[in-house]
Design a protein around this motif. Structure first.
Motif, mmCIF file in Angstrom:
data_model
loop_
_atom_site.group_PDB
_atom_site.id
_atom_site.type_symbol
_atom_site.label_atom_id
_atom_site.label_comp_id
_atom_site.label_asym_id
_atom_site.label_seq_id
_atom_site.Cartn_x
_atom_site.Cartn_y
_atom_site.Cartn_z
ATOM 1 N N PRO A 116 -9.720 -3.098 0.237
ATOM 2 C CA PRO A 116 -8.527 -2.389 -0.244
ATOM 3 C C PRO A 116 -8.647 -1.873 -1.674
ATOM 4 O O PRO A 116 -7.824 -1.064 -2.110
ATOM 5 N N ALA A 117 -9.664 -2.339 -2.402
ATOM 6 C CA ALA A 117 -9.828 -1.909 -3.790
ATOM 7 C C ALA A 117 -10.762 -0.717 -3.943
ATOM 8 O O ALA A 117 -10.876 -0.142 -5.020
ATOM 9 N N VAL A 118 -11.456 -0.337 -2.868
ATOM 10 C CA VAL A 118 -12.441 0.739 -2.937
ATOM 11 C C VAL A 118 -11.864 2.003 -2.307
ATOM 12 O O VAL A 118 -11.480 2.007 -1.134
ATOM 13 N N GLY A 119 -11.794 3.069 -3.084
ATOM 14 C CA GLY A 119 -11.262 4.321 -2.577
ATOM 15 C C GLY A 119 -12.271 5.061 -1.717
ATOM 16 O O GLY A 119 -13.476 4.838 -1.800
ATOM 17 N N PHE A 120 -11.754 5.958 -0.895
ATOM 18 C CA PHE A 120 -12.627 6.783 -0.059
ATOM 19 C C PHE A 120 -12.113 8.216 -0.115
ATOM 20 O O PHE A 120 -10.972 8.504 0.265
ATOM 21 N N ASP A 121 -12.956 9.122 -0.603
ATOM 22 C CA ASP A 121 -12.532 10.517 -0.715
ATOM 23 C C ASP A 121 -13.632 11.479 -0.280
ATOM 24 O O ASP A 121 -13.701 12.618 -0.749
ATOM 25 N N ASN A 122 -14.500 11.028 0.630
ATOM 26 C CA ASN A 122 -15.588 11.875 1.112
ATOM 27 C C ASN A 122 -15.029 12.828 2.170
ATOM 28 O O ASN A 122 -14.866 12.458 3.336
ATOM 29 N N GLU A 123 -14.727 14.046 1.754
ATOM 30 C CA GLU A 123 -14.097 15.000 2.659
ATOM 31 C C GLU A 123 -15.026 15.427 3.783
ATOM 32 O O GLU A 123 -14.563 15.745 4.892
ATOM 33 N N ASP A 142 -3.215 7.916 -3.495
ATOM 34 C CA ASP A 142 -3.997 7.970 -4.729
ATOM 35 C C ASP A 142 -3.753 6.778 -5.643
ATOM 36 O O ASP A 142 -4.176 6.765 -6.794
ATOM 37 N N ARG A 143 -3.082 5.750 -5.135
ATOM 38 C CA ARG A 143 -2.865 4.530 -5.929
ATOM 39 C C ARG A 143 -2.549 3.389 -4.967
ATOM 40 O O ARG A 143 -2.248 3.597 -3.804
ATOM 41 N N GLY A 144 -2.648 2.162 -5.476
ATOM 42 C CA GLY A 144 -2.338 1.010 -4.643
ATOM 43 C C GLY A 144 -3.509 0.609 -3.760
ATOM 44 O O GLY A 144 -4.670 0.919 -4.033
ATOM 45 N N TYR A 145 -3.207 -0.102 -2.672
ATOM 46 C CA TYR A 145 -4.239 -0.555 -1.758
ATOM 47 C C TYR A 145 -4.818 0.609 -0.953
ATOM 48 O O TYR A 145 -4.130 1.554 -0.615
ATOM 49 N N PHE A 146 -6.100 0.504 -0.626
ATOM 50 C CA PHE A 146 -6.796 1.464 0.225
ATOM 51 C C PHE A 146 -6.574 2.925 -0.220
ATOM 52 O O PHE A 146 -6.131 3.762 0.565
ATOM 53 N N PRO A 147 -6.875 3.256 -1.485
ATOM 54 C CA PRO A 147 -6.749 4.672 -1.886
ATOM 55 C C PRO A 147 -7.712 5.531 -1.080
ATOM 56 O O PRO A 147 -8.871 5.167 -0.864
ATOM 57 N N ARG A 148 -7.219 6.683 -0.623
ATOM 58 C CA ARG A 148 -8.037 7.533 0.241
ATOM 59 C C ARG A 148 -7.459 8.935 0.277
ATOM 60 O O ARG A 148 -6.280 9.158 0.014
ATOM 61 N N ALA A 149 -8.331 9.873 0.623
ATOM 62 C CA ALA A 149 -7.925 11.266 0.714
ATOM 63 C C ALA A 149 -7.466 11.581 2.129
ATOM 64 O O ALA A 149 -8.061 11.128 3.112
ATOM 65 N N GLY A 150 -6.419 12.371 2.224
ATOM 66 C CA GLY A 150 -5.950 12.857 3.509
ATOM 67 C C GLY A 150 -6.395 14.289 3.729
ATOM 68 O O GLY A 150 -7.370 14.757 3.131
ATOM 69 N N VAL A 151 -5.675 15.007 4.566
ATOM 70 C CA VAL A 151 -5.953 16.429 4.736
ATOM 71 C C VAL A 151 -5.094 17.256 3.783
ATOM 72 O O VAL A 151 -5.288 18.469 3.666
ATOM 73 N N LEU A 152 -4.146 16.603 3.106
ATOM 74 C CA LEU A 152 -3.356 17.218 2.047
ATOM 75 C C LEU A 152 -3.453 16.356 0.803
ATOM 76 O O LEU A 152 -3.496 15.126 0.901
ATOM 77 N N ASP A 153 -3.474 17.001 -0.390
ATOM 78 C CA ASP A 153 -3.408 16.203 -1.606
ATOM 79 C C ASP A 153 -1.946 15.875 -1.904
ATOM 80 O O ASP A 153 -1.039 16.250 -1.155
#
Length: 355
Positions: A214-221, A252-263
């Motif tokens: 939950p602490a590692v973000g994922f933003d690989n589009e 973009d904050r909190g647990y499990f930060p991750r990118a969606g299909v919208l910013d």
């Protein structure tokens, strides 16, 4: 194929008096950017929490959108409270399905009430389950204080025994499967479809867009776009499976930060265009699709579907790869670029095509 509506997608915000249209009061306006994105992508299916049934204005909105083709899957946890159950029964005409999550530690306490509630509605009801601490530790290598849900393929015997319980007799139409980032998309959906067929139910597969920490973000589009595209193809090919991606808008904050299909400002990311153009391409196919196979190839991997007009091959290049070689029957084909929608005639050479 659809999305989880985790954020408030019917939020009302106040526009400050700017001296332009108004100088003396704020104006209320509903934020419809998430809805516009769904329309642009051609996505009709969404998962919504119980909260969206608790606000009368939102229920009215759901009814209007239902008339325009949207399909809503409600998700709740545990034996439904009396007033929640009354709301679900009253507004079931706006819903397409109902997913109920259960904690197996309290299964004996809740199972009869869940079965009774499920039989009281004219809706397909799907059952999910919380993953225990030991199961989460086994999946991630260590325990993270997080809540995971959904069955895995190796829970088949457990699913079968649940469906045989007299408390759930005639109550369930399907089961909820969990697909983590480590799981191959096509193979996971294929196995979920196989298990559902064996058990005589349907499958709802949840596509996780983040890893186990939950602490590692994922933003690989690139990875996200490929997994979403493969999930869409699988959902189209396996007729007893629905797939939901868990992130429409960035966390973009909190647990499990991750990118969606919208910013967070609701601007489209590249995966949105992939969903849009792949939906358009699949919509142009006449007749039902049947699943083929998926495999690795030079430059990436591919999956094959069969239609009445011939094969459809979804090419999934590795990151940074400019060319990918996929097997195609000799003859003509059309290449659709899922990022910009351009269509190019493509001739198969020796049973392969370089894209």
């Amino acid at each position: 194929f659809g999305f989880d509506m985790r954020q408030n997608w019917m939020e009302t915000v106040e526009i400050p008096p700017s001296g332009g249209l108004d100088e003396f009061d704020r104006k209320e306006v509903r934020n419809d950017y998430p809805l516009m994105a769904l329309w642009e992508m051609g996505v009709a299916r969404v998962r919504i929490p119980m909260r969206d049934l608790l606000v009368p204005e939102r229920v009215e909105r759901l009814a209007v959108l239902r008339e325009h083709g949207h399909r809503f899957t409600l998700f709740t946890f545990g034996a439904p409270k009396r007033h929640h159950r009354a709301l679900i029964e009253r507004h079931q005409d706006v819903l397409d399905a109902w997913e109920i999550g259960l904690n197996f530690e309290t299964l004996e306490r809740d199972i009869a009430q869940v079965g009774e509630a499920a039989r009281a509605v004219d809706l397909p009801v799907y059952l999910s389950r919380l993953r225990s601490i030991d199961e989460q530790r086994a999946e991630a290598g260590k325990y993270y204080h997080a809540i995971n849900q959904g069955f895995l393929a190796n829970d088949r015997d457990q699913m079968a025994s649940l469906l045989e319980r007299p408390e759930l007799s005639g109550a369930l139409s399907g089961l909820v499967f969990r697909m983590t980032m480590e799981m191959p998309v096509w193979a996971t959906v294929s196995r979920a479809s196989e298990i559902a067929t064996e058990l005589g139910v349907s499958a709802s597969v949840h596509l996780r867009m983040t890893g186990p920490n939950p602490a590692v973000g994922f933003d690989n589009e690139h990875v996200s776009a490929g997994r979403i595209a493969e999930a869409m193809a699988a959902a189209a090919a396996f007729d007893n499976v629905t797939v939901y991606a868990d992130t429409l808008i960035d966390f973009d904050r909190g647990y499990f930060p991750r990118a969606g299909v919208l910013d967070r400002r609701f601007n489209p990311r590249p995966p949105l265009h992939v969903v849009r153009h792949l939906n358009a391409a699949l919509d142009s196919v006449t007749g039902p699709l049947k699943p083929g196979h998926g495999d690795a190839c030079d430059g990436g991997r591919y999956v094959v579907m069969q239609s009445g007009a011939g094969k459809i091959v979804l090419a999934l290049p590795d990151a940074g790869v400019s060319e990918i070689t996929v097997p195609l029957d000799a003859g003509s084909a059309t290449r659709v670029d899922l990022l910009d929608g351009t269509m190019t005639p493509l001739a198969g050479k020796g049973g392969h095509a370089v894209l």
